[in-house]
Design a protein around this motif. Structure first.
Motif, PDB file in Angstrom:
ATOM      1  N   LYS A 185       0.855  -1.177   0.000  1.00 28.78           N
ATOM      2  CA  LYS A 185       0.000   0.000   0.000  1.00 28.78           C
ATOM      3  C   LYS A 185       0.894   1.230   0.000  1.00 28.78           C
ATOM      4  CE  LYS A 185      -3.863   0.455   1.776  1.00 28.78           C
ATOM      5  NZ  LYS A 185      -5.217   0.519   2.392  1.00 28.78           N
ATOM      6  N   VAL A 186       0.417   2.289  -0.602  1.00 25.51           N
ATOM      7  CA  VAL A 186       1.170   3.538  -0.626  1.00 25.51           C
ATOM      8  C   VAL A 186       1.014   4.224   0.723  1.00 25.51           C
ATOM      9  CG1 VAL A 186       1.416   5.773  -1.780  1.00 25.51           C
ATOM     10  CG2 VAL A 186       0.756   3.752  -3.099  1.00 25.51           C
ATOM     11  N   ASP A 187       2.137   4.588   1.340  1.00 20.43           N
ATOM     12  CA  ASP A 187       2.093   5.199   2.680  1.00 20.43           C
ATOM     13  C   ASP A 187       1.285   6.497   2.683  1.00 20.43           C
ATOM     14  OD1 ASP A 187       3.573   3.168   3.836  1.00 20.43           O
ATOM     15  OD2 ASP A 187       5.492   4.188   3.561  1.00 20.43           O
ATOM     16  N   LYS A 188       1.603   7.369   1.752  1.00 20.11           N
ATOM     17  CA  LYS A 188       0.871   8.639   1.639  1.00 20.11           C
ATOM     18  C   LYS A 188       0.050   8.557   0.351  1.00 20.11           C
ATOM     19  CE  LYS A 188       4.277  11.240   4.280  1.00 20.11           C
ATOM     20  NZ  LYS A 188       5.262  12.337   4.276  1.00 20.11           N
ATOM     21  N   ALA A 189      -1.118   7.944   0.461  1.00 13.31           N
ATOM     22  CA  ALA A 189      -1.906   7.612  -0.734  1.00 13.31           C
ATOM     23  C   ALA A 189      -2.736   8.772  -1.251  1.00 13.31           C
ATOM     24  CB  ALA A 189      -2.816   6.423  -0.435  1.00 13.31           C
ATOM     25  N   SER A 190      -2.934   9.792  -0.439  1.00 11.39           N
ATOM     26  CA  SER A 190      -3.708  10.960  -0.864  1.00 11.39           C
ATOM     27  C   SER A 190      -3.041  12.212  -0.317  1.00 11.39           C
ATOM     28  CB  SER A 190      -5.148  10.858  -0.349  1.00 11.39           C
ATOM     29  OG  SER A 190      -5.914  11.957  -0.805  1.00 11.39           O
ATOM     30  N   THR A 191      -2.532  13.042  -1.211  1.00  9.97           N
ATOM     31  CA  THR A 191      -1.853  14.267  -0.795  1.00  9.97           C
ATOM     32  C   THR A 191      -2.504  15.461  -1.493  1.00  9.97           C
ATOM     33  OG1 THR A 191      -0.204  14.239  -2.579  1.00  9.97           O
ATOM     34  CG2 THR A 191       0.322  12.989  -0.560  1.00  9.97           C
ATOM     35  N   ARG A 192      -2.101  16.644  -1.079  1.00 11.74           N
ATOM     36  CA  ARG A 192      -2.688  17.854  -1.656  1.00 11.74           C
ATOM     37  C   ARG A 192      -2.037  18.162  -2.996  1.00 11.74           C
ATOM     38  NH1 ARG A 192      -1.696  23.440  -1.506  1.00 11.74           N
ATOM     39  NH2 ARG A 192       0.175  23.132  -0.230  1.00 11.74           N
ATOM     40  N   PRO A 193      -2.825  18.243  -4.070  1.00 17.07           N
ATOM     41  CA  PRO A 193      -2.250  18.612  -5.362  1.00 17.07           C
ATOM     42  C   PRO A 193      -1.932  20.103  -5.374  1.00 17.07           C
ATOM     43  CG  PRO A 193      -4.615  18.488  -5.562  1.00 17.07           C
ATOM     44  CD  PRO A 193      -4.280  18.024  -4.164  1.00 17.07           C
ATOM     45  N   TYR A 194      -0.986  20.478  -6.191  1.00 22.13           N
ATOM     46  CA  TYR A 194      -0.701  21.913  -6.319  1.00 22.13           C
ATOM     47  C   TYR A 194      -0.398  22.240  -7.776  1.00 22.13           C
ATOM     48  CZ  TYR A 194       4.380  20.927  -6.589  1.00 22.13           C
ATOM     49  OH  TYR A 194       5.623  20.482  -6.967  1.00 22.13           O
ATOM     50  N   GLY A 195      -0.593  23.507  -8.122  1.00 24.95           N
ATOM     51  CA  GLY A 195      -0.354  23.955  -9.476  1.00 24.95           C
ATOM     52  C   GLY A 195      -1.416  24.944  -9.913  1.00 24.95           C
ATOM     53  N   CYS A 196      -1.579  25.108 -11.211  1.00 24.92           N
ATOM     54  CA  CYS A 196      -2.613  26.002 -11.746  1.00 24.92           C
ATOM     55  C   CYS A 196      -3.953  25.258 -11.760  1.00 24.92           C
ATOM     56  CB  CYS A 196      -2.259  26.407 -13.180  1.00 24.92           C
ATOM     57  SG  CYS A 196      -0.635  27.184 -13.358  1.00 24.92           S
ATOM     58  N   SER A 197      -5.021  25.995 -11.551  1.00 26.64           N
ATOM     59  CA  SER A 197      -6.336  25.355 -11.636  1.00 26.64           C
ATOM     60  C   SER A 197      -6.594  24.889 -13.061  1.00 26.64           C
ATOM     61  CB  SER A 197      -7.436  26.336 -11.206  1.00 26.64           C
ATOM     62  OG  SER A 197      -7.476  27.443 -12.086  1.00 26.64           O
ATOM     63  N   ILE A 198      -7.250  23.740 -13.198  1.00 26.33           N
ATOM     64  CA  ILE A 198      -7.569  23.225 -14.526  1.00 26.33           C
ATOM     65  C   ILE A 198      -8.652  24.113 -15.145  1.00 26.33           C
ATOM     66  CG2 ILE A 198      -8.516  21.282 -15.817  1.00 26.33           C
ATOM     67  CD1 ILE A 198      -7.181  19.428 -13.793  1.00 26.33           C
ATOM     68  N   LYS A 199      -8.430  24.491 -16.389  1.00 21.74           N
ATOM     69  CA  LYS A 199      -9.337  25.434 -17.059  1.00 21.74           C
ATOM     70  C   LYS A 199     -10.483  24.683 -17.755  1.00 21.74           C
ATOM     71  CE  LYS A 199      -6.067  28.308 -15.981  1.00 21.74           C
ATOM     72  NZ  LYS A 199      -5.743  28.345 -14.577  1.00 21.74           N
ATOM     73  N   TYR A 200     -11.382  24.149 -16.936  1.00 22.51           N
ATOM     74  CA  TYR A 200     -12.523  23.393 -17.452  1.00 22.51           C
ATOM     75  C   TYR A 200     -13.497  24.290 -18.221  1.00 22.51           C
ATOM     76  CZ  TYR A 200     -11.370  19.354 -14.498  1.00 22.51           C
ATOM     77  OH  TYR A 200     -10.765  18.263 -13.917  1.00 22.51           O
ATOM     78  N   ALA A 201     -14.261  23.670 -19.109  1.00 21.01           N
ATOM     79  CA  ALA A 201     -15.384  24.369 -19.714  1.00 21.01           C
ATOM     80  C   ALA A 201     -16.412  24.630 -18.621  1.00 21.01           C
ATOM     81  CB  ALA A 201     -16.002  23.509 -20.815  1.00 21.01           C
TER      82      ALA A 201
END
Length: 202
Positions: A185-201
């Motif tokens: 199992k992944v020790d840190k399986a859910s972390t905070r993403p970072y970067g630019c917001s995705i430019k959804y429609a």
């Protein structure tokens, strides 16, 4: 009166609900998808059953993406491919928004940068991104060979656009791939993403 109206508009903008996204769940089946690739093929997640899959949301104009495409992302793509991992870029920017490109442009960008994803998925309607709850570029996901989600979150632990911070960061995706390849199992399986917001429609 104008000040009050302006203040009301600002409050309304802050309070406006965020774009409704799903939320892919660690240890649950990864959301299925079918997409057109930059080279005109149609692929589905089911095509990669039995293989580890990485999903990388990208936007070539985002400073955080540029940080990692100074060499780090390419190195991770090559290392993953050498281990038989399928690395898929996903472009969910809507037409007219930052980061939106056609297939030919996506291929040229990768060639110019020396990027080597197994494929680049074009998601202009944001259907794949919304199914996974992808929020930023980059936003990373690792899917086990059995189709369950092993990891979701940031590419690493330092949420900056500084290239110098890459070597100081905890490499979350690399660690997740090592764990998956070892059957752990992944020790840190859910972390905070970072970067630019995705430019959804909208």
């Amino acid at each position: 009166m104008m000040k009050l109206l302006r203040r009301s508009l600002i409050v309304a903008a802050i309070a406006a609900p965020a774009l409704a996204l799903a939320n892919a769940t660690v240890d649950a089946p990864a959301p299925a998808f079918t997409a057109m690739t930059a080279d005109g093929k149609t692929v589905s997640l089911a095509d990669y059953k039995g293989k580890t899959v990485v999903l990388e949301w990208t936007n070539h104009d985002c400073p955080y993406v540029k940080k990692h495409y100074g060499g780090n992302m390419q190195s991770q793509q090559k290392a993953a491919a050498a281990q038989g991992v399928v690395w898929l870029q996903v472009i969910s920017s809507a037409p007219g928004q930052q980061g939106h490109v056609d297939g030919a442009t996506a291929q040229k960008l990768n060639a110019d940068r020396g990027a080597v994803p197994a494929a680049t998925l074009l998601d202009p309607k944001g259907e794949i991104g919304k199914a996974y709850g992808a929020q930023t570029t980059p936003h990373m996901y690792v899917i086990r060979p059995d189709g369950t989600l092993a990891y979701k979150g940031g590419i690493d632990s330092l949420a900056t656009a500084k290239v110098d911070d890459i070597g100081k960061a905890e490499p979350y995706v690399t660690q997740a791939l090592v764990a998956v390849s070892s059957g752990r199992k992944v020790d840190k399986a859910s972390t905070r993403p970072y970067g630019c917001s995705i430019k959804y429609a909208s």
